[in-house]
Design a protein around this motif. Sequence first.
Motif, PDB file in Angstrom:
ATOM      1  N   ASP A   1      40.366  49.317 -28.035  1.00  0.00           N
ATOM      2  CA  ASP A   1      40.170  49.531 -29.462  1.00  0.00           C
ATOM      3  C   ASP A   1      38.835  48.934 -29.905  1.00  0.00           C
TER       4      ASP A   1
ATOM      5  N   PHE B   1      40.756  58.116 -32.479  1.00  0.00           N
ATOM      6  CA  PHE B   1      41.805  59.036 -32.038  1.00  0.00           C
ATOM      7  C   PHE B   1      41.948  60.234 -32.968  1.00  0.00           C
TER       8      PHE B   1
ATOM      9  N   ASN C   1      43.820  53.006 -27.644  1.00  0.00           N
ATOM     10  CA  ASN C   1      44.126  54.297 -28.274  1.00  0.00           C
ATOM     11  C   ASN C   1      43.036  54.741 -29.243  1.00  0.00           C
TER      12      ASN C   1
ATOM     13  N   VAL D   1      47.389  54.715 -22.385  1.00  0.00           N
ATOM     14  CA  VAL D   1      47.553  55.620 -23.528  1.00  0.00           C
ATOM     15  C   VAL D   1      47.795  57.045 -23.038  1.00  0.00           C
TER      16      VAL D   1
ATOM     17  N   TYR E   1      50.841  59.385 -29.875  1.00  0.00           N
ATOM     18  CA  TYR E   1      50.611  58.926 -28.508  1.00  0.00           C
ATOM     19  C   TYR E   1      51.711  57.933 -28.148  1.00  0.00           C
TER      20      TYR E   1
ATOM     21  N   ASN F   1      54.756  54.085 -29.311  1.00  0.00           N
ATOM     22  CA  ASN F   1      53.305  53.876 -29.341  1.00  0.00           C
ATOM     23  C   ASN F   1      52.935  52.406 -29.538  1.00  0.00           C
TER      24      ASN F   1
ATOM     25  N   HIS G   1      46.474  45.375 -28.679  1.00  0.00           N
ATOM     26  CA  HIS G   1      47.180  46.367 -29.484  1.00  0.00           C
ATOM     27  C   HIS G   1      47.926  45.792 -30.683  1.00  0.00           C
TER      28      HIS G   1
END
Length: 311
Positions: free
Chosen positions: A80, A86, A117, A165, A174, A225, A250
């Motif tokens: 990230d 995304f 992601n 991912v 996702y 996700n 995340h």
Amino acid sequence: MTKLSRRFFLQTIGAAVASTVVGCTSKPILPVQGSAKRHIRLAFYTDIHARKEWDTPEALAMAAASINAQHPDIVLGGGDYITDGFQSSVATVAHRWDAYMKMHNNIQATLFPAIGNHDLVAALPEDGTPAAEDPRAIYLQKMGLARTYYAFDTLGYHFIVLDSVEVTGGKYKYRGFISPAQMEWLKQDLAALKSDTPIVVITHVPLVTAFYNVTQGVEFKPRPNRVIVNNKEVLELFSQHNLILVLQGHLHVKERYQWGNTTFITGGAVCGKWWRRGNWYKTKPGYNLITLNDNHVEWEYVEYGWQPRRP
């Protein structure tokens, strides 16, 4: 301490991964002084969500300077690196990549990234523009990689970087998932190791976390996700190996969890609460400093001093 040049990283990792096919291992040996001692100092940062609003480029410069001041042997990125790639078009996020790459290039030690992601660009654009044929392409180009998962050895440790991912569409867009091709590659990679080799895994989406048990209660089931849904199958591959550390991102929280001989560290976020004022579940903007001494893991979460300015 011998520093590795970024050019050496691109040539070694990039060439090794490019020449690797599924089922074969890619394990460049990095010539860092003291490799027989199994002592290494790591910086691990994650969830930058780079952008140009709210003076965030200043924050990224501060974070890079703070990491450099720790003089780590290597630096690991948890994904990230930009925000909202995304669901955005290539043009929309181009300036965000520019902002992040300034930080990336300012980090002095060799940097090994894992994909998040948000780093998949135009996977499912929300502005009506066509989806990218390969949403990982820009990330790979920026990082100088041929593939999003790879392995390397240095200072007596084996490092495995995963791509966690999978684009699914639907409600959650996702999910956290280690693909069958990646699982096969991982089996082959581990088969080439001695059983006592200390292993470090880097993944964006967490393999194991207690965050939801603590914040939502033990009966809460995380969304697909939020966690790697086939984590049990992944961890079973390490059952006869010496997995000492898993670094993950995340969730934007700092967390250390021990299961058996494995330490799981969720690394907070450079952007904290997505650059908003205040903390996210008691976690300020920061990164992680980790010292490995054989199988022993020492961890410190470093707050680099940024006060978020987003309203």
